[in-house]
Design a protein around this motif. Structure first.
Motif, mmCIF file in Angstrom:
data_model
loop_
_atom_site.group_PDB
_atom_site.id
_atom_site.type_symbol
_atom_site.label_atom_id
_atom_site.label_comp_id
_atom_site.label_asym_id
_atom_site.label_seq_id
_atom_site.Cartn_x
_atom_site.Cartn_y
_atom_site.Cartn_z
ATOM 1 N N ARG A 1 0.812 -1.208 0.000
ATOM 2 C CA ARG A 1 0.000 0.000 0.000
ATOM 3 C C ARG A 1 0.851 1.265 0.000
ATOM 4 O O ARG A 1 0.333 2.352 -0.161
ATOM 5 N N ALA A 2 2.140 1.123 0.223
ATOM 6 C CA ALA A 2 3.018 2.286 0.300
ATOM 7 C C ALA A 2 3.703 2.511 -1.047
ATOM 8 O O ALA A 2 4.128 1.575 -1.707
ATOM 9 N N ALA A 3 3.792 3.765 -1.424
ATOM 10 C CA ALA A 3 4.507 4.096 -2.650
ATOM 11 C C ALA A 3 5.992 3.852 -2.447
ATOM 12 O O ALA A 3 6.542 4.141 -1.384
ATOM 13 N N MET A 4 6.622 3.307 -3.453
ATOM 14 C CA MET A 4 8.057 3.045 -3.377
ATOM 15 C C MET A 4 8.767 3.924 -4.398
ATOM 16 O O MET A 4 8.307 4.044 -5.542
ATOM 17 N N PRO A 5 9.879 4.542 -4.015
ATOM 18 C CA PRO A 5 10.600 5.393 -4.968
ATOM 19 C C PRO A 5 11.194 4.560 -6.098
ATOM 20 O O PRO A 5 11.589 3.419 -5.898
ATOM 21 N N HIS A 6 11.229 5.126 -7.272
ATOM 22 C CA HIS A 6 11.846 4.462 -8.410
ATOM 23 C C HIS A 6 12.411 5.528 -9.337
ATOM 24 O O HIS A 6 12.037 6.693 -9.281
ATOM 25 N N CYS A 7 13.322 5.122 -10.190
ATOM 26 C CA CYS A 7 13.909 6.079 -11.118
ATOM 27 C C CYS A 7 13.282 5.876 -12.500
ATOM 28 O O CYS A 7 12.835 4.792 -12.844
ATOM 29 N N GLN A 8 13.257 6.944 -13.257
ATOM 30 C CA GLN A 8 12.688 6.908 -14.593
ATOM 31 C C GLN A 8 13.628 6.150 -15.523
ATOM 32 O O GLN A 8 14.826 6.398 -15.548
#
Length: 104
Positions: free
Chosen positions: A87-94
């Motif tokens: 349910r938590a947003a996880m950081p990611h790179c483009q």
């Protein structure tokens, strides 16, 4: 029942086995791993380690504890009955589609 088990711990950088646990009783692989982890000097107690394991070694509580306390990461294939509930947003790179050092 299998009647035996062997866990071998490889250092992928060196391409060498560093440790092993041999079991003559019929026990599930994750139980062998937990027993091994309780041994003094076990490879599983090293910090910031990348683990590549078979699906038989998936135990969320065990690996979550390793991640929180030691900064270790697990790579494995997913089991067919695995349910991911995030349910938590996880950081990611483009992903730009470019690769470092790639010829143009």
């Amino acid at each position: 029942p299998k009647g035996h088990g062997e866990l071998v711990f490889y250092n992928l950088r060196l391409g060498l086995a560093e440790d092993a646990l041999v079991e003559t009783r019929s026990r599930h692989e994750i139980n062998l791993l937990r027993d091994y982890d309780a041994r003094p000097g076990a490879q599983t107690q090293e910090a910031r380690t990348l683990w590549v394991v078979d699906r038989a070694f998936i135990d969320a509580a065990f690996w979550d504890r390793k991640k929180r306390t030691q900064g270790s990461t697990l790579i494995t294939r997913m089991k067919s009955n695995l349910v991911v509930d995030s349910r938590a947003a996880m950081p990611h790179c483009q992903d730009t589609g470019e690769r470092r050092g790639a010829a143009r």
